[in-house]
Every structure is written in C-alpha cells, then in structure tokens.
Scaffold this motif. Structure first.
Motif, PDB file in Angstrom:
ATOM      1  N   LEU A 106       1.015  -1.336  -0.241  1.00 38.83           N
ATOM      2  CA  LEU A 106      -0.411   0.038   0.244  1.00 38.83           C
ATOM      3  C   LEU A 106       0.857   1.397   0.219  1.00 38.83           C
ATOM      4  CD1 LEU A 106      -3.163   1.490   0.580  1.00 38.83           C
ATOM      5  CD2 LEU A 106      -2.528   0.988   2.582  1.00 38.83           C
ATOM      6  N   LYS A 107       0.393   1.946  -0.997  1.00 41.68           N
ATOM      7  CA  LYS A 107       1.309   3.436  -0.830  1.00 41.68           C
ATOM      8  C   LYS A 107       0.561   4.525  -1.103  1.00 41.68           C
ATOM      9  CE  LYS A 107       1.859   4.955  -5.461  1.00 41.68           C
ATOM     10  NZ  LYS A 107       2.174   5.212  -6.234  1.00 41.68           N
ATOM     11  N   GLU A 108      -0.807   4.749  -0.683  1.00 49.84           N
ATOM     12  CA  GLU A 108      -1.150   6.216  -0.372  1.00 49.84           C
ATOM     13  C   GLU A 108      -3.515   5.716  -0.571  1.00 49.84           C
ATOM     14  OE1 GLU A 108      -2.896   9.516  -3.119  1.00 49.84           O
ATOM     15  OE2 GLU A 108      -1.233   8.472  -3.484  1.00 49.84           O
ATOM     16  N   LYS A 109      -3.952   5.931   0.215  1.00 50.13           N
ATOM     17  CA  LYS A 109      -5.328   5.932   0.363  1.00 50.13           C
ATOM     18  C   LYS A 109      -5.758   7.699   0.369  1.00 50.13           C
ATOM     19  CE  LYS A 109      -7.084   3.322   3.609  1.00 50.13           C
ATOM     20  NZ  LYS A 109      -7.628   3.205   4.637  1.00 50.13           N
ATOM     21  N   SER A 110      -6.230   7.986  -0.904  1.00 46.12           N
ATOM     22  CA  SER A 110      -7.445   9.094  -0.385  1.00 46.12           C
ATOM     23  C   SER A 110      -8.658   9.177  -0.840  1.00 46.12           C
ATOM     24  CB  SER A 110      -6.161  10.068  -1.743  1.00 46.12           C
ATOM     25  OG  SER A 110      -5.515  10.103  -1.743  1.00 46.12           O
ATOM     26  N   GLU A 111      -9.177  10.024  -0.125  1.00 46.74           N
ATOM     27  CA  GLU A 111     -10.901  10.240   0.256  1.00 46.74           C
ATOM     28  C   GLU A 111     -10.998  11.510  -1.050  1.00 46.74           C
ATOM     29  OE1 GLU A 111     -14.696  10.758   2.676  1.00 46.74           O
ATOM     30  OE2 GLU A 111     -13.075  12.227   2.810  1.00 46.74           O
ATOM     31  N   TRP A 112     -12.202  11.135  -2.278  1.00 43.50           N
ATOM     32  CA  TRP A 112     -12.814  11.863  -2.823  1.00 43.50           C
ATOM     33  C   TRP A 112     -14.167  12.166  -3.350  1.00 43.50           C
ATOM     34  CZ3 TRP A 112      -9.046  13.750  -6.354  1.00 43.50           C
ATOM     35  CH2 TRP A 112      -7.200  13.113  -6.838  1.00 43.50           C
ATOM     36  N   LEU A 113     -14.238  14.138  -3.456  1.00 45.09           N
ATOM     37  CA  LEU A 113     -15.402  14.499  -3.395  1.00 45.09           C
ATOM     38  C   LEU A 113     -15.636  14.918  -4.588  1.00 45.09           C
ATOM     39  CD1 LEU A 113     -15.666  15.788   0.612  1.00 45.09           C
ATOM     40  CD2 LEU A 113     -16.167  13.021  -0.014  1.00 45.09           C
ATOM     41  N   THR A 114     -17.244  15.048  -5.217  1.00 43.24           N
ATOM     42  CA  THR A 114     -17.497  15.706  -6.027  1.00 43.24           C
ATOM     43  C   THR A 114     -18.256  17.128  -5.626  1.00 43.24           C
ATOM     44  OG1 THR A 114     -17.371  13.603  -7.406  1.00 43.24           O
ATOM     45  CG2 THR A 114     -18.349  15.711  -8.153  1.00 43.24           C
ATOM     46  N   LEU A 115     -17.425  18.678  -5.818  1.00 44.36           N
ATOM     47  CA  LEU A 115     -18.186  19.858  -4.944  1.00 44.36           C
ATOM     48  C   LEU A 115     -18.214  20.787  -6.423  1.00 44.36           C
ATOM     49  CD1 LEU A 115     -14.989  20.383  -2.100  1.00 44.36           C
ATOM     50  CD2 LEU A 115     -18.147  19.390  -2.161  1.00 44.36           C
ATOM     51  N   LYS A 116     -18.846  20.819  -6.408  1.00 43.07           N
ATOM     52  CA  LYS A 116     -19.400  21.941  -7.932  1.00 43.07           C
ATOM     53  C   LYS A 116     -19.243  21.532  -9.446  1.00 43.07           C
ATOM     54  CE  LYS A 116     -20.203  25.711  -4.623  1.00 43.07           C
ATOM     55  NZ  LYS A 116     -19.596  27.529  -4.347  1.00 43.07           N
ATOM     56  N   ASP A 117     -19.872  20.180  -9.657  1.00 39.09           N
ATOM     57  CA  ASP A 117     -18.527  19.411 -10.564  1.00 39.09           C
ATOM     58  C   ASP A 117     -17.165  19.536 -11.207  1.00 39.09           C
ATOM     59  OD1 ASP A 117     -21.814  19.124 -11.648  1.00 39.09           O
ATOM     60  OD2 ASP A 117     -21.572  20.559 -12.777  1.00 39.09           O
ATOM     61  N   SER A 118     -16.531  19.366  -9.813  1.00 36.30           N
ATOM     62  CA  SER A 118     -15.151  18.976  -9.850  1.00 36.30           C
ATOM     63  C   SER A 118     -14.609  17.974  -9.194  1.00 36.30           C
ATOM     64  CB  SER A 118     -14.437  20.385  -9.042  1.00 36.30           C
ATOM     65  OG  SER A 118     -14.420  21.722 -10.216  1.00 36.30           O
ATOM     66  N   LEU A 119     -13.719  17.520  -8.890  1.00 35.07           N
ATOM     67  CA  LEU A 119     -12.979  16.831  -7.804  1.00 35.07           C
ATOM     68  C   LEU A 119     -12.684  17.342  -7.488  1.00 35.07           C
ATOM     69  CD1 LEU A 119     -13.416  13.530  -7.576  1.00 35.07           C
ATOM     70  CD2 LEU A 119     -11.525  12.979  -9.283  1.00 35.07           C
ATOM     71  N   TYR A 120     -12.063  16.664  -6.277  1.00 36.05           N
ATOM     72  CA  TYR A 120     -12.015  17.095  -4.445  1.00 36.05           C
ATOM     73  C   TYR A 120     -11.037  16.452  -3.774  1.00 36.05           C
ATOM     74  CZ  TYR A 120     -10.339  20.319  -0.731  1.00 36.05           C
ATOM     75  OH  TYR A 120     -10.644  21.406   0.070  1.00 36.05           O
ATOM     76  N   LYS A 121     -10.009  16.213  -3.803  1.00 31.81           N
ATOM     77  CA  LYS A 121      -8.809  15.272  -3.219  1.00 31.81           C
ATOM     78  C   LYS A 121      -8.713  15.576  -1.852  1.00 31.81           C
ATOM     79  CE  LYS A 121      -5.557  13.027  -3.786  1.00 31.81           C
ATOM     80  NZ  LYS A 121      -4.004  13.209  -4.014  1.00 31.81           N
ATOM     81  N   ASN A 122     -10.172  14.782  -1.009  1.00 35.25           N
ATOM     82  CA  ASN A 122     -10.694  16.022   0.761  1.00 35.25           C
ATOM     83  C   ASN A 122      -9.760  14.806   1.557  1.00 35.25           C
ATOM     84  OD1 ASN A 122     -12.341  16.648   2.367  1.00 35.25           O
ATOM     85  ND2 ASN A 122     -12.871  14.807   3.145  1.00 35.25           N
ATOM     86  N   GLN A 123      -8.861  13.786   1.750  1.00 34.95           N
ATOM     87  CA  GLN A 123      -7.938  13.585   2.534  1.00 34.95           C
ATOM     88  C   GLN A 123      -6.989  12.407   1.911  1.00 34.95           C
ATOM     89  OE1 GLN A 123      -9.722  11.968   6.649  1.00 34.95           O
ATOM     90  NE2 GLN A 123     -11.282  11.810   5.595  1.00 34.95           N
ATOM     91  N   SER A 124      -5.538  12.375   2.562  1.00 33.16           N
ATOM     92  CA  SER A 124      -4.634  11.721   2.260  1.00 33.16           C
ATOM     93  C   SER A 124      -3.941  11.165   2.566  1.00 33.16           C
ATOM     94  CB  SER A 124      -3.740  12.349   0.834  1.00 33.16           C
ATOM     95  OG  SER A 124      -3.768  13.451   1.346  1.00 33.16           O
TER      96      SER A 124
END
Length: 251
Positions: A106-124
């Motif tokens: 495992l190298k990375e875990k990231s949480e992705w959200l959609t905000l106003k039609d754009s992709l947003y990395k919330n946590q990493s």
C-alpha cells in the motif's frame, strides 16, 4: 473538470475488437468474464468491461453501464498486482481509493469528493514500504461523532493530521445546525491548544444528517526582494458528513 474526468474514465475502456483470449478476473469477490469494448458501441455496452496491455495482461476493469464505469474501477500493473482501485459514480472518483506499489504494498489512500462538478481530494494518507503512515506527507482526520446523540446540545470531536507548514495557522469547524423548521445556522467553533471539540445540535428525535467543514486558515509570508515581503491568506477545507440517530433524553 467534469467533462475531462468523464472522458478519461470512459476512454480507458475503448478498445477495437480483435482476436483475444477470454479473460476471467475476480471482481469484488466474484469471478467475472471481461468483455473488450468496441469503440463504435461503447456508449451502449453494459457489463464487465476492460482493456489489456499489449502482452494480453489485464490493464483495467470495471462494471460498465452504457459505456461508463459505474462501480469499482480497477487498474493493474503488468504483473497482475492491483495498481489502484476505487468507486466511480457519474464519471467521478468517489470515496476512498487505494494506490499500491508494483510489489502490491500500500502506497496511498485518498478520499475523493465531488464539489460543484469538480473532483476534490478531501483526505490523503501516505505509507512507507513497511506500511507505516508518513505523517509529514499526510493530511487526514478521524471524526468522533457518536452514532446516537441527544435532542439539544451535544459535543463531538476529531483528531487531525496536517501536512501544511506555514508562518501562522488558525483552525475552526463550521457545522450546519438546524434549530427549528425555519432556522438553520452555520455555527463556527474555533480550535485552540489542540482541543478538537465542536458542538452539534440534535433537532428532533429520529435520523439526522450532520454536515460540516474543518477549515485551516493559512497565513504565509513570501520574500519578494532583499528587504520586502508579502503576506497571503488562504483556506484549506476538509468536508465531513455523518448520519446519526437523535434520541429523546426525556424518554
């Protein structure tokens, strides 16, 4: 951003038909037959679809609906190890994705959200070769909101790890609290001395959705000459949401 992401996630499955061996692959605990999508019919295809490397090894796989990934999307290294995987919804990455090294670690875990039609990395969260968290590189939080709260005022908290190093930083939490059918407020709670607590209000008995933001207000000073500097202020936000049950403490 939405258009670009949609195209990238769609094109990964476009492949001209050729003589290929049938490939069967495990997909979320189920062995499935992978179909290779014809570029002329990709908008109509529904099923388990993917593409391969030139050597015939599987490169990507997802459940596809009308030509678009609509469930977990897998990418593979040529050695068969999972490179990355996560959920796709409406052409966007959604929720927690994992990213592995070529040896499968495992190298990375990231949480992705959609905000106003754009992709947003919330946590990493980043990991070293031994599986230990690389805290200096990671930015994440651990929310501590009980599954059941009481009608009225409640206290919640969180743990927080930041990878931002600036001249000065303030932190606060913004919560959308409902107090009546006609009154909803954005309550702000300042965070000081590592006391990561904030208030939530239980409006009435039953299920309630708690929504909020953790905000880092960043003050930076940049040198622009031998004897002059300029200060900048910016905000870095992390979003959270949790469904709880509100109990009537009088009963």
């Amino acid at each position: 951003m939405k258009r670009l992401t949609y195209i990238l996630l769609t094109l990964v499955f476009i492949s001209c038909k050729s003589e290929k061996k049938d490939i069967f692959q495990e997909y979320n605990g189920e062995m499935v037959k992978v179909e290779f999508i014809d570029s002329k019919a990709d908008s109509l295809f529904t099923g388990f679809g993917g593409v391969t490397y030139e050597n015939g090894k599987l490169k990507s796989l997802s459940y596809v609906k009308n030509g678009v990934p609509a469930d977990t999307l897998f990418y593979y290294y040529e050695n068969g190890k999972i490179k990355e995987k996560g959920l796709v919804e409406n052409g966007f990455q959604k929720g927690w994705w994992i990213y592995n090294r070529e040896d499968g670690s495992l190298k990375e875990k990231s949480e992705w959200l959609t905000l106003k039609d754009s992709l947003y990395k919330n946590q990493s969260i980043y990991f070293d070769q031994n599986g230990e968290v690389k805290y200096k590189n990671s930015s994440f939080f651990n929310l501590k909101i009980p599954d059941t709260i009481q009608v009225g005022k409640n206290i919640a908290s969180f743990n927080y790890n930041s990878n931002i190093d600036v001249y000065k930083k303030l932190m606060y939490v913004v919560i959308e609290n409902k107090y009546s059918e006609s009154e909803t407020k954005l309550d702000t709670f300042g965070i000081e001395n590592d006391d990561y607590r904030f208030g939530i209000f239980g409006y009435e008995k039953g299920k309630q959705n708690i929504k909020g933001q953790i905000v880092e207000e960043l003050y930076e000073i940049k040198n622009i000459g031998n004897d002059s500097a300029i200060g900048t202020v910016s905000n870095h936000k992390k979003y959270f949401e949790k469904e709880v049950y509100v109990s009537d403490k009088n009963n």
